[in-house]
Structures are given as C-alpha cells and as structure tokens.
Design a protein around this motif. Structure first.
Motif, mmCIF file in Angstrom:
data_model
loop_
_atom_site.group_PDB
_atom_site.id
_atom_site.type_symbol
_atom_site.label_atom_id
_atom_site.label_comp_id
_atom_site.label_asym_id
_atom_site.label_seq_id
_atom_site.Cartn_x
_atom_site.Cartn_y
_atom_site.Cartn_z
ATOM 1 N N THR A 29 -27.048 14.891 4.096
ATOM 2 C CA THR A 29 -26.870 13.769 3.557
ATOM 3 C C THR A 29 -27.504 12.687 4.414
ATOM 4 O O THR A 29 -27.339 12.551 5.779
ATOM 5 C CB THR A 29 -25.357 13.421 3.472
ATOM 6 O OG1 THR A 29 -24.777 14.590 2.658
ATOM 7 C CG2 THR A 29 -25.370 12.156 2.659
ATOM 8 N N VAL A 30 -28.154 11.601 3.706
ATOM 9 C CA VAL A 30 -28.667 10.496 4.417
ATOM 10 C C VAL A 30 -27.881 9.080 3.747
ATOM 11 O O VAL A 30 -27.944 9.045 2.478
ATOM 12 C CB VAL A 30 -30.382 10.469 4.135
ATOM 13 C CG1 VAL A 30 -30.678 8.971 5.108
ATOM 14 C CG2 VAL A 30 -31.159 11.659 4.820
ATOM 15 N N ALA A 31 -27.401 8.725 4.761
ATOM 16 C CA ALA A 31 -26.745 7.276 4.158
ATOM 17 C C ALA A 31 -27.743 6.044 4.671
ATOM 18 O O ALA A 31 -28.092 6.227 5.588
ATOM 19 C CB ALA A 31 -25.657 7.019 4.809
ATOM 20 N N ILE A 32 -27.662 5.256 3.689
ATOM 21 C CA ILE A 32 -28.923 3.995 3.851
ATOM 22 C C ILE A 32 -28.056 2.923 3.540
ATOM 23 O O ILE A 32 -27.631 2.533 2.506
ATOM 24 C CB ILE A 32 -30.225 4.360 3.063
ATOM 25 C CG1 ILE A 32 -30.846 5.767 3.320
ATOM 26 C CG2 ILE A 32 -31.041 3.107 3.154
ATOM 27 C CD1 ILE A 32 -31.836 5.948 2.105
ATOM 28 N N MET A 82 -21.881 6.755 5.994
ATOM 29 C CA MET A 82 -22.073 5.179 5.761
ATOM 30 C C MET A 82 -21.703 4.204 6.762
ATOM 31 O O MET A 82 -22.404 3.191 6.973
ATOM 32 C CB MET A 82 -21.536 4.733 4.246
ATOM 33 C CG MET A 82 -21.978 3.262 3.845
ATOM 34 S SD MET A 82 -23.816 3.262 3.802
ATOM 35 C CE MET A 82 -24.103 4.199 2.196
ATOM 36 N N GLN A 83 -20.511 4.262 7.278
ATOM 37 C CA GLN A 83 -20.148 3.356 8.435
ATOM 38 C C GLN A 83 -21.061 3.407 9.574
ATOM 39 O O GLN A 83 -21.290 2.247 10.232
ATOM 40 C CB GLN A 83 -18.747 3.538 8.836
ATOM 41 C CG GLN A 83 -17.562 3.080 7.662
ATOM 42 C CD GLN A 83 -16.193 3.748 8.219
ATOM 43 O OE1 GLN A 83 -15.924 4.811 8.686
ATOM 44 N NE2 GLN A 83 -15.234 2.721 7.404
ATOM 45 N N ALA A 84 -21.565 4.395 9.784
ATOM 46 C CA ALA A 84 -22.459 4.654 10.929
ATOM 47 C C ALA A 84 -23.923 4.098 10.471
ATOM 48 O O ALA A 84 -24.360 3.391 11.307
ATOM 49 C CB ALA A 84 -22.795 6.170 11.148
ATOM 50 N N ALA A 85 -24.159 4.151 9.280
ATOM 51 C CA ALA A 85 -25.396 3.419 8.711
ATOM 52 C C ALA A 85 -25.261 1.969 8.847
ATOM 53 O O ALA A 85 -26.145 1.185 9.187
ATOM 54 C CB ALA A 85 -25.681 3.832 7.381
ATOM 55 N N VAL A 86 -24.218 1.293 8.560
ATOM 56 C CA VAL A 86 -23.989 0.004 8.552
ATOM 57 C C VAL A 86 -23.975 -0.499 10.114
ATOM 58 O O VAL A 86 -24.796 -1.629 10.290
ATOM 59 C CB VAL A 86 -22.478 -0.400 8.143
ATOM 60 C CG1 VAL A 86 -22.163 -1.893 8.560
ATOM 61 C CG2 VAL A 86 -22.484 -0.095 6.747
ATOM 62 N N ASP A 121 -18.387 10.989 3.661
ATOM 63 C CA ASP A 121 -19.299 10.094 3.285
ATOM 64 C C ASP A 121 -19.232 8.699 3.898
ATOM 65 O O ASP A 121 -20.060 8.075 4.319
ATOM 66 C CB ASP A 121 -19.376 10.034 1.752
ATOM 67 C CG ASP A 121 -20.086 11.464 1.334
ATOM 68 O OD1 ASP A 121 -20.658 12.038 2.046
ATOM 69 O OD2 ASP A 121 -20.241 11.524 0.117
ATOM 70 N N ARG A 122 -17.831 8.486 3.740
ATOM 71 C CA ARG A 122 -17.404 6.955 4.213
ATOM 72 C C ARG A 122 -17.653 6.718 5.742
ATOM 73 O O ARG A 122 -18.534 5.723 6.137
ATOM 74 C CB ARG A 122 -15.912 6.755 4.036
ATOM 75 C CG ARG A 122 -15.507 5.364 4.254
ATOM 76 C CD ARG A 122 -14.257 5.107 4.014
ATOM 77 N NE ARG A 122 -13.049 6.124 4.321
ATOM 78 C CZ ARG A 122 -12.685 7.067 3.403
ATOM 79 N NH1 ARG A 122 -12.945 6.936 2.127
ATOM 80 N NH2 ARG A 122 -11.735 7.809 3.711
ATOM 81 N N SER A 123 -17.613 7.832 6.431
ATOM 82 C CA SER A 123 -17.848 7.672 7.947
ATOM 83 C C SER A 123 -19.189 7.869 8.317
ATOM 84 O O SER A 123 -19.794 6.865 9.163
ATOM 85 C CB SER A 123 -17.429 9.241 8.648
ATOM 86 O OG SER A 123 -17.533 8.822 9.987
#
Length: 156
Positions: free
Chosen positions: A93-96, A27-31, A23-25
């Motif tokens: 999962t979708v990280a926003i 979210m970092q891609a979303a950032v 999940d951290r990876s």
C-alpha cells in the motif's frame, strides 16, 4: 468500430477513523512525512508512506529545488527508497497525504514508477489518498488509475 469504457472501483471513507488500523497507521505516517516536506517554492507539501509485505514502512516527502524540475515527488522518494533498501519486498500500500483540502492522486511520473513495482512483484499496490483532513479515497491497484500502462514488455 467498437467503443469501450475503462473505469475502476474507488472506496470513499468519510475520514481516517473509518480506515482499518493498518491503513490508519500508514496514513498517519504519511501525514507526519508531509509535515517534514521541503516545498519552499510551491508550498504544496506532500507526504507518502509505503507499506511493504515484510511489515516495514518507508516514508517519503516532496523535495523541491530552485532548479525546476530537479525536485522529486513524495511518492517516488518513498517508492525508490523502498526499492533500494528492500529490493525483494513487494509494496502492499502507498498512503499519500497532501496539504490541500481535497485528496490528490499521484502525478503521471509517480503513477508510472509505482506501476513498475506492481508489475515487478506481480502484486497489486493499493493507494490511500487524503487531503489535509476529511475524506480518504482507496483504490485497490495503481493499475486502476493508470489503464493501458506502458511496461517492460514493450521493450522486449
């Protein structure tokens, strides 16, 4: 008459470091995707990263246009790209990530679009929501934040 209350479970993390490595990876891609957004009019940059069941990560960011509402939200850019390139892979999962202080949930159009993929693959799509820094919200399914959703069964 009967009254019912709808609700859902939301996990709140103090920061991105508390997330699982996966999940951290994501979210970092979303950032990173947010940093590359094209938002010259609203100046509200949004990045999205979609994790597929085949392990691929697909990115999206908001794309604005002077001819409102011709732009497209980050979530739909990423989800539609995932559907176009990997049509048989389910979204896990979708990280926003948004540029504001607090996390922001997807707009109604994005919720409906994500829900379509959740229903299509019969598999829950988790959401990770984070602002520029700090707290991260995680919900287990798009259906949680879109109760009583409209789907293809109404069109039969």
């Amino acid at each position: 008459m009967e009254k019912r209350q709808l609700g859902f479970e939301l996990t709140v993390y103090d920061n991105m470091d508390e997330l699982s490595a996966e999940d951290r990876s994501l979210m970092q891609a979303a950032v990173q995707a947010r940093e590359d957004a094209y938002a010259p009019y609203s100046r509200f940059k949004v990045g999205a990263a979609v994790l597929l069941d085949n392990g691929e990560i697909v990115l999206g960011n908001n794309q604005e246009n002077a001819s409102y509402p011709s732009g497209l939200c980050a979530e739909r850019v990423a989800v539609f790209q995932a559907g176009a390139v990997y049509p048989n892979s389910a979204i896990k999962t979708v990280a926003i990530n948004v540029g504001s202080q607090d996390p922001a949930a997807p707009c109604g159009n994005c919720r409906q679009s994500i829900a379509e993929y959740e229903q299509r693959h019969k598999s829950p799509i988790a959401l990770l929501l984070m602002g520029a820094s700090g707290v991260v919200y995680k919900c287990n399914s798009i259906a949680d934040i879109l109760p009583l959703s409209f789907d293809g069964s109404y069109l039969e």
